[in-house]
Motif scaffolding. Structure first.
Motif, PDB file in Angstrom:
ATOM      1  N   ARG A  41      -3.411 -19.484  -9.089  1.00  0.00           N
ATOM      2  CA  ARG A  41      -4.162 -18.285  -9.471  1.00  0.00           C
ATOM      3  C   ARG A  41      -3.828 -17.868 -10.898  1.00  0.00           C
ATOM      4  NH1 ARG A  41      -6.602 -13.948  -6.831  1.00  0.00           N
ATOM      5  NH2 ARG A  41      -7.338 -12.497  -8.441  1.00  0.00           N
ATOM      6  N   ILE A  42      -2.575 -17.925 -11.279  1.00  0.00           N
ATOM      7  CA  ILE A  42      -2.190 -17.521 -12.635  1.00  0.00           C
ATOM      8  C   ILE A  42      -2.795 -18.462 -13.674  1.00  0.00           C
ATOM      9  CG2 ILE A  42      -0.226 -17.292 -14.200  1.00  0.00           C
ATOM     10  CD1 ILE A  42       1.397 -16.264 -11.823  1.00  0.00           C
ATOM     11  N   MET A  43      -2.787 -19.755 -13.403  1.00  0.00           N
ATOM     12  CA  MET A  43      -3.393 -20.708 -14.337  1.00  0.00           C
ATOM     13  C   MET A  43      -4.893 -20.467 -14.465  1.00  0.00           C
ATOM     14  SD  MET A  43      -0.920 -22.458 -15.525  1.00  0.00           S
ATOM     15  CE  MET A  43      -1.828 -23.767 -16.353  1.00  0.00           C
ATOM     16  N   GLN A  44      -5.536 -20.133 -13.374  1.00  0.00           N
ATOM     17  CA  GLN A  44      -6.969 -19.825 -13.433  1.00  0.00           C
ATOM     18  C   GLN A  44      -7.230 -18.591 -14.292  1.00  0.00           C
ATOM     19  OE1 GLN A  44      -8.712 -19.087  -9.601  1.00  0.00           O
ATOM     20  NE2 GLN A  44     -10.713 -18.524 -10.443  1.00  0.00           N
ATOM     21  N   GLU A  45      -6.423 -17.546 -14.136  1.00  0.00           N
ATOM     22  CA  GLU A  45      -6.631 -16.340 -14.928  1.00  0.00           C
ATOM     23  C   GLU A  45      -6.276 -16.566 -16.394  1.00  0.00           C
ATOM     24  OE1 GLU A  45      -5.157 -12.712 -13.414  1.00  0.00           O
ATOM     25  OE2 GLU A  45      -5.688 -13.140 -11.324  1.00  0.00           O
ATOM     26  N   LEU A  46      -5.328 -17.439 -16.662  1.00  0.00           N
ATOM     27  CA  LEU A  46      -5.022 -17.765 -18.057  1.00  0.00           C
ATOM     28  C   LEU A  46      -6.221 -18.430 -18.745  1.00  0.00           C
ATOM     29  CD1 LEU A  46      -1.331 -19.055 -17.924  1.00  0.00           C
ATOM     30  CD2 LEU A  46      -2.188 -17.055 -19.155  1.00  0.00           C
ATOM     31  N   ARG A  47      -6.873 -19.341 -18.030  1.00  0.00           N
ATOM     32  CA  ARG A  47      -8.070 -19.981 -18.602  1.00  0.00           C
ATOM     33  C   ARG A  47      -9.186 -18.954 -18.821  1.00  0.00           C
ATOM     34  NH1 ARG A  47      -6.368 -24.156 -14.968  1.00  0.00           N
ATOM     35  NH2 ARG A  47      -7.713 -23.308 -13.326  1.00  0.00           N
ATOM     36  N   GLU A  48      -9.303 -18.001 -17.901  1.00  0.00           N
ATOM     37  CA  GLU A  48     -10.327 -16.973 -18.077  1.00  0.00           C
ATOM     38  C   GLU A  48     -10.008 -16.059 -19.256  1.00  0.00           C
ATOM     39  OE1 GLU A  48     -10.551 -14.954 -14.380  1.00  0.00           O
ATOM     40  OE2 GLU A  48     -11.548 -16.620 -13.314  1.00  0.00           O
ATOM     41  N   MET A  49      -8.735 -15.737 -19.460  1.00  0.00           N
ATOM     42  CA  MET A  49      -8.372 -14.889 -20.585  1.00  0.00           C
ATOM     43  C   MET A  49      -8.571 -15.601 -21.923  1.00  0.00           C
ATOM     44  SD  MET A  49      -7.691 -11.920 -19.519  1.00  0.00           S
ATOM     45  CE  MET A  49      -7.131 -11.320 -21.114  1.00  0.00           C
ATOM     46  N   GLU A  50      -8.447 -16.926 -21.940  1.00  0.00           N
ATOM     47  CA  GLU A  50      -8.725 -17.665 -23.171  1.00  0.00           C
ATOM     48  C   GLU A  50     -10.199 -17.582 -23.554  1.00  0.00           C
ATOM     49  OE1 GLU A  50      -7.362 -21.606 -22.545  1.00  0.00           O
ATOM     50  OE2 GLU A  50      -5.210 -21.097 -22.646  1.00  0.00           O
ATOM     51  N   LYS A  51     -11.071 -17.476 -22.550  1.00  0.00           N
ATOM     52  CA  LYS A  51     -12.506 -17.348 -22.816  1.00  0.00           C
ATOM     53  C   LYS A  51     -12.933 -15.891 -23.007  1.00  0.00           C
ATOM     54  CE  LYS A  51     -13.492 -21.411 -19.940  1.00  0.00           C
ATOM     55  NZ  LYS A  51     -14.231 -21.913 -18.750  1.00  0.00           N
ATOM     56  N   GLU A  52     -12.024 -14.960 -22.817  1.00  0.00           N
ATOM     57  CA  GLU A  52     -12.358 -13.543 -22.927  1.00  0.00           C
ATOM     58  C   GLU A  52     -12.736 -13.211 -24.371  1.00  0.00           C
ATOM     59  OE1 GLU A  52     -13.232  -9.801 -22.165  1.00  0.00           O
ATOM     60  OE2 GLU A  52     -12.667 -11.217 -20.598  1.00  0.00           O
ATOM     61  N   ASP A  53     -13.841 -12.483 -24.519  1.00  0.00           N
ATOM     62  CA  ASP A  53     -14.351 -12.159 -25.854  1.00  0.00           C
ATOM     63  C   ASP A  53     -14.252 -10.665 -26.159  1.00  0.00           C
ATOM     64  OD1 ASP A  53     -15.488 -12.799 -28.301  1.00  0.00           O
ATOM     65  OD2 ASP A  53     -17.523 -12.396 -27.615  1.00  0.00           O
ATOM     66  N   SER A  54     -13.532  -9.911 -25.362  1.00  0.00           N
ATOM     67  CA  SER A  54     -13.420  -8.473 -25.603  1.00  0.00           C
ATOM     68  C   SER A  54     -12.474  -8.201 -26.774  1.00  0.00           C
ATOM     69  CB  SER A  54     -12.905  -7.768 -24.345  1.00  0.00           C
ATOM     70  OG  SER A  54     -12.664  -6.410 -24.603  1.00  0.00           O
ATOM     71  N   PRO A  55     -12.865  -7.361 -27.732  1.00  0.00           N
ATOM     72  CA  PRO A  55     -11.975  -7.051 -28.865  1.00  0.00           C
ATOM     73  C   PRO A  55     -10.929  -5.991 -28.538  1.00  0.00           C
ATOM     74  CG  PRO A  55     -14.050  -5.912 -29.156  1.00  0.00           C
ATOM     75  CD  PRO A  55     -14.189  -6.718 -27.899  1.00  0.00           C
ATOM     76  N   ASP A  56     -10.876  -5.534 -27.314  1.00  0.00           N
ATOM     77  CA  ASP A  56      -9.947  -4.469 -26.942  1.00  0.00           C
ATOM     78  C   ASP A  56      -8.853  -4.934 -25.988  1.00  0.00           C
ATOM     79  OD1 ASP A  56     -11.492  -2.699 -28.434  1.00  0.00           O
ATOM     80  OD2 ASP A  56     -12.793  -2.246 -26.729  1.00  0.00           O
ATOM     81  N   ILE A  57      -8.864  -6.203 -25.559  1.00  0.00           N
ATOM     82  CA  ILE A  57      -7.898  -6.700 -24.585  1.00  0.00           C
ATOM     83  C   ILE A  57      -7.417  -8.090 -25.009  1.00  0.00           C
ATOM     84  CG2 ILE A  57      -7.534  -7.406 -22.191  1.00  0.00           C
ATOM     85  CD1 ILE A  57      -9.643  -5.418 -21.352  1.00  0.00           C
ATOM     86  N   LEU A  58      -6.105  -8.288 -25.000  1.00  0.00           N
ATOM     87  CA  LEU A  58      -5.488  -9.593 -25.200  1.00  0.00           C
ATOM     88  C   LEU A  58      -4.350  -9.730 -24.199  1.00  0.00           C
ATOM     89  CD1 LEU A  58      -5.228  -9.994 -29.097  1.00  0.00           C
ATOM     90  CD2 LEU A  58      -6.785 -11.184 -27.552  1.00  0.00           C
ATOM     91  N   ALA A  59      -4.186 -10.921 -23.651  1.00  0.00           N
ATOM     92  CA  ALA A  59      -3.107 -11.170 -22.702  1.00  0.00           C
ATOM     93  C   ALA A  59      -2.790 -12.659 -22.699  1.00  0.00           C
ATOM     94  CB  ALA A  59      -3.487 -10.713 -21.295  1.00  0.00           C
ATOM     95  N   GLU A  60      -1.494 -12.983 -22.759  1.00  0.00           N
ATOM     96  CA  GLU A  60      -1.024 -14.366 -22.729  1.00  0.00           C
ATOM     97  C   GLU A  60       0.262 -14.422 -21.931  1.00  0.00           C
ATOM     98  OE1 GLU A  60      -0.594 -16.222 -26.483  1.00  0.00           O
ATOM     99  OE2 GLU A  60      -2.601 -15.659 -27.204  1.00  0.00           O
TER     100      GLU A  60
END
Length: 373
Positions: free
Chosen positions: A14-33
């Motif tokens: 699940r964590i690896m899946q969410e990491l891939r989704e956060m890499e595709k995230e285009d919001s200028p107000d949220i970053l997470a790694e």
């Protein structure tokens, strides 16, 4: 732990899946790694809402994932002072580890960070890790958060914090534009109604005034002896037909005669014979009065609504209902009498059978006893 074992772990998947989704995230107000040496620890950055006291603030924090994530919620620790949350403390929210009963496994890190931005604009109310600083203090902290990132951890973690801080500063203009576009979209219908309401009302009023003037000119040009318009003639003809059916024969000939004009009054229809009962007189006067009102109306006046409603309520329906109801009553009476007679006959038959059976039993008993003697 080996990579093969990690892929079998549901939390790691699940964590690896969410990491891939956060890499595709285009919001200028949220970053997470995730931290390189431990994927169960994340570093995040959120931007304060532009229409609040946290305007433009860049807030860093940590996310600590449990071993059985996503079935249990993560913990959130803020690193940047904001005047809303304490730093270095696991904050108490409905999406954090303090309230596992309200956590949903379908939620993700992204949805939790969006909720965290919304929680920043709510009062602390004495919750664990919450603060209620004044608005001016929060604005000052938001301005200071943009100037320098917080200091935390070793060199690798500090390098990650600095890099994410610079990325948030680079996306600031796009975040402002998106906020303005959302505000215009939310206020679009109201602003359009406020600004464009008056110009749109003017053409409609002009069109109505023009239509009224054209109608008035047409009415003035119409000759005085012009006949009644066709829409008004239909109710008048229906009312005249009802009057013919309800009035005496001598008076009924006058409205149906083709030689007379349509606007001629029919005063002879109104009188009712003295021998008629009050209900019949009322029913006869109703269509006659409607016909008189329709015939005496002016060419421009609308037809009277009573004339149309009086046609189905004419006298023939009342006259036909009298004998029909009396015959029904008589038939029901005869049927009831016949049923009573049948029931009485059955009862009498049963009584006679019972009496005859009792007599036979008594005779047989006496006879047997006499033989034995």
């Amino acid at each position: 732990m080996s990579g093969k074992w990690a892929m079998r772990n549901p939390a790691v998947k699940r964590i690896m899946q969410e990491l891939r989704e956060m890499e595709k995230e285009d919001s200028p107000d949220i970053l997470a790694e995730a931290i390189e040496e431990d994927i169960f620890e994340w570093h995040f950055v959120i931007r304060g809402a532009w229409d609040s006291e946290f305007e433009g603030g860049i807030y860093h924090g940590r996310i600590l994932m449990p071993a059985d994530y996503p079935f249990k919620p993560p913990a959130f620790v803020m690193l940047t002072p904001s005047g809303r949350f304490e730093t270095g403390v696991k904050i108490c929210l409905s999406i954090s580890s303090h309230h596992p009963e309200s956590w949903q496994p379908s939620w993700s890190v992204r949805s939790a960070l969006v909720a965290l931005i919304a929680f920043m604009q709510t009062p602390g109310s004495g919750a664990l890790g919450s603060l209620d600083h004044p608005e001016d203090v929060r604005r000052q902290m938001a301005a200071e958060s943009r100037t320098r990132p917080p200091s935390y951890g070793n060199k690798d973690r500090q390098a990650l914090i600095d890099a994410m801080h610079q990325r948030m500063l680079g996306m600031e203009d796009r975040s402002r534009q998106l906020c303005k576009a959302e505000q215009q979209q939310d206020a679009g219908p109201e602003a359009a109604a406020a600004e464009g309401g008056a110009p749109q009302a003017a053409p409609e009023a002009a069109a109505e005034a023009e239509a009224a003037s054209v109608g008035g000119a047409a009415a003035e040009e119409q000759p005085a002896d012009e006949a009644v318009p066709e829409p008004a003639a239909v109710p008048a003809a229906a009312a005249a037909a009802a009057a013919v059916a309800a009035s005496p024969p001598a008076a009924a000939v006058q409205p149906s005669s083709p030689a007379q004009p349509a606007a001629a009054p029919t005063p002879t229809v109104a009188p009712v014979p003295a021998a008629a009962p009050p209900a019949a007189a009322e029913l006869r006067q109703r269509p006659a009065a409607a016909a008189t009102a329709a015939a005496g109306a002016q060419p421009g006046s609308p037809p009277a609504p009573q004339a149309v409603a009086a046609v189905p309520l004419g006298a023939p329906a009342v006259v036909a209902a009298g004998p029909h109801q009396s015959w029904e009553d008589r038939g029901l009476t005869y049927l009831a009498v016949l049923l009573v007679l049948c029931i009485a006959a059955l009862l009498i038959r049963k009584v006679m059978l019972a009496v005859s059976l009792n007599n036979q039993d008594l005779y047989s008993f006496n006879h047997v006893e006499g033989v034995e003697l």
